[in-house]
Motif scaffolding. Structure first.
Motif, PDB file in Angstrom:
ATOM      1  N   LEU A 123       0.829  -1.205   0.000  1.00  0.00           N
ATOM      2  CA  LEU A 123       0.000   0.000   0.000  1.00  0.00           C
ATOM      3  C   LEU A 123       0.863   1.254   0.000  1.00  0.00           C
ATOM      4  CD1 LEU A 123      -2.903   1.013   0.095  1.00  0.00           C
ATOM      5  CD2 LEU A 123      -2.741   0.979   2.579  1.00  0.00           C
ATOM      6  N   ALA A 124       1.922   1.261   0.792  1.00  0.00           N
ATOM      7  CA  ALA A 124       2.818   2.412   0.829  1.00  0.00           C
ATOM      8  C   ALA A 124       3.536   2.588  -0.504  1.00  0.00           C
ATOM      9  CB  ALA A 124       3.828   2.251   1.958  1.00  0.00           C
ATOM     10  N   THR A 125       3.930   1.503  -1.138  1.00  0.00           N
ATOM     11  CA  THR A 125       4.606   1.590  -2.430  1.00  0.00           C
ATOM     12  C   THR A 125       3.676   2.153  -3.500  1.00  0.00           C
ATOM     13  OG1 THR A 125       6.017  -0.267  -1.847  1.00  0.00           O
ATOM     14  CG2 THR A 125       5.836   0.264  -4.180  1.00  0.00           C
ATOM     15  N   VAL A 126       2.447   1.672  -3.532  1.00  0.00           N
ATOM     16  CA  VAL A 126       1.480   2.181  -4.512  1.00  0.00           C
ATOM     17  C   VAL A 126       1.206   3.657  -4.253  1.00  0.00           C
ATOM     18  CG1 VAL A 126      -0.919   2.027  -5.258  1.00  0.00           C
ATOM     19  CG2 VAL A 126       0.430  -0.035  -5.020  1.00  0.00           C
ATOM     20  N   GLY A 127       1.025   4.035  -2.991  1.00  0.00           N
ATOM     21  CA  GLY A 127       0.788   5.442  -2.664  1.00  0.00           C
ATOM     22  C   GLY A 127       1.949   6.333  -3.069  1.00  0.00           C
ATOM     23  N   TYR A 128       3.167   5.875  -2.826  1.00  0.00           N
ATOM     24  CA  TYR A 128       4.338   6.654  -3.209  1.00  0.00           C
ATOM     25  C   TYR A 128       4.432   6.797  -4.726  1.00  0.00           C
ATOM     26  CZ  TYR A 128       9.178   7.920  -4.023  1.00  0.00           C
ATOM     27  OH  TYR A 128      10.296   8.541  -4.470  1.00  0.00           O
ATOM     28  N   ARG A 129       4.181   5.696  -5.445  1.00  0.00           N
ATOM     29  CA  ARG A 129       4.267   5.752  -6.911  1.00  0.00           C
ATOM     30  C   ARG A 129       3.191   6.664  -7.499  1.00  0.00           C
ATOM     31  NH1 ARG A 129       9.075   3.223  -8.567  1.00  0.00           N
ATOM     32  NH2 ARG A 129       9.425   1.607  -7.040  1.00  0.00           N
ATOM     33  N   VAL A 130       2.006   6.665  -6.905  1.00  0.00           N
ATOM     34  CA  VAL A 130       0.951   7.555  -7.390  1.00  0.00           C
ATOM     35  C   VAL A 130       1.311   9.010  -7.088  1.00  0.00           C
ATOM     36  CG1 VAL A 130      -1.448   8.242  -6.989  1.00  0.00           C
ATOM     37  CG2 VAL A 130      -0.889   5.847  -7.327  1.00  0.00           C
ATOM     38  N   ALA A 131       1.880   9.248  -5.908  1.00  0.00           N
ATOM     39  CA  ALA A 131       2.223  10.618  -5.525  1.00  0.00           C
ATOM     40  C   ALA A 131       3.364  11.180  -6.358  1.00  0.00           C
ATOM     41  CB  ALA A 131       2.592  10.659  -4.047  1.00  0.00           C
TER      42      ALA A 131
ATOM     43  N   HIS B 142       5.015  10.915 -12.860  1.00  0.00           N
ATOM     44  CA  HIS B 142       5.419  11.995 -13.763  1.00  0.00           C
ATOM     45  C   HIS B 142       4.487  12.031 -14.970  1.00  0.00           C
ATOM     46  CE1 HIS B 142       9.042  12.641 -11.508  1.00  0.00           C
ATOM     47  NE2 HIS B 142       9.323  11.350 -11.572  1.00  0.00           N
ATOM     48  N   ASP B 143       4.040  13.234 -15.296  1.00  0.00           N
ATOM     49  CA  ASP B 143       3.191  13.414 -16.469  1.00  0.00           C
ATOM     50  C   ASP B 143       4.045  13.383 -17.730  1.00  0.00           C
ATOM     51  OD1 ASP B 143       0.923  13.667 -14.948  1.00  0.00           O
ATOM     52  OD2 ASP B 143       1.105  15.841 -14.790  1.00  0.00           O
ATOM     53  N   CYS B 144       3.469  12.863 -18.774  1.00  0.00           N
ATOM     54  CA  CYS B 144       4.142  12.824 -20.073  1.00  0.00           C
ATOM     55  C   CYS B 144       3.484  13.885 -20.948  1.00  0.00           C
ATOM     56  CB  CYS B 144       4.008  11.449 -20.708  1.00  0.00           C
ATOM     57  SG  CYS B 144       4.685  10.131 -19.703  1.00  0.00           S
ATOM     58  N   GLU B 145       4.014  15.095 -20.893  1.00  0.00           N
ATOM     59  CA  GLU B 145       3.381  16.212 -21.589  1.00  0.00           C
ATOM     60  C   GLU B 145       3.454  16.056 -23.101  1.00  0.00           C
ATOM     61  OE1 GLU B 145       4.823  19.881 -20.079  1.00  0.00           O
ATOM     62  OE2 GLU B 145       4.463  19.297 -17.997  1.00  0.00           O
ATOM     63  N   ASP B 146       4.539  15.515 -23.616  1.00  0.00           N
ATOM     64  CA  ASP B 146       4.646  15.307 -25.061  1.00  0.00           C
ATOM     65  C   ASP B 146       3.600  14.312 -25.545  1.00  0.00           C
ATOM     66  OD1 ASP B 146       6.773  17.050 -25.151  1.00  0.00           O
ATOM     67  OD2 ASP B 146       8.278  15.445 -24.972  1.00  0.00           O
TER      68      ASP B 146
END
Length: 90
Positions: free
Chosen positions: A52-60, A63-67
């Motif tokens: 749960l902590a790993t998923v929360g950290y990865r969601v937080a 990185h957005d892929c603007e291109d």
């Protein structure tokens, strides 16, 4: 050896060691046996908390892929223009 096989091998090894210790293969004091009985449940809860902590950290820290977003928006506009030429209304 695949990762699944490694995990299953480690789980079988730990499970057999736990069973040997709790069922009396070694002469352990009763206080140690009282700690060993709920150990799989503790490990399961700990693994769940870690997941749960790993998923929360990865969601937080996602990185957005603007291109890629700009490319997708342009493809959507092209698709809408093509569909509107064919008679579909939005």
């Amino acid at each position: 050896m695949t990762k699944l096989a490694q995990w299953l091998w480690a789980l079988a090894l730990l499970g057999s060691a736990w069973a040997a210790l709790t069922l009396g293969a070694l002469d352990l004091p009763s206080s140690c046996r009282e700690v060993l009985w709920p150990l799989p449940a503790y490990l399961l809860v700990t693994a769940g908390c870690y997941a749960l902590a790993t998923v929360g950290y990865r969601v937080a820290t996602f990185h957005d892929c603007e291109d890629a977003a700009r490319e997708l928006q342009s493809q959507i506009q092209e698709a809408r223009a093509d569909l509107s030429r064919r008679g579909m209304r939005f």
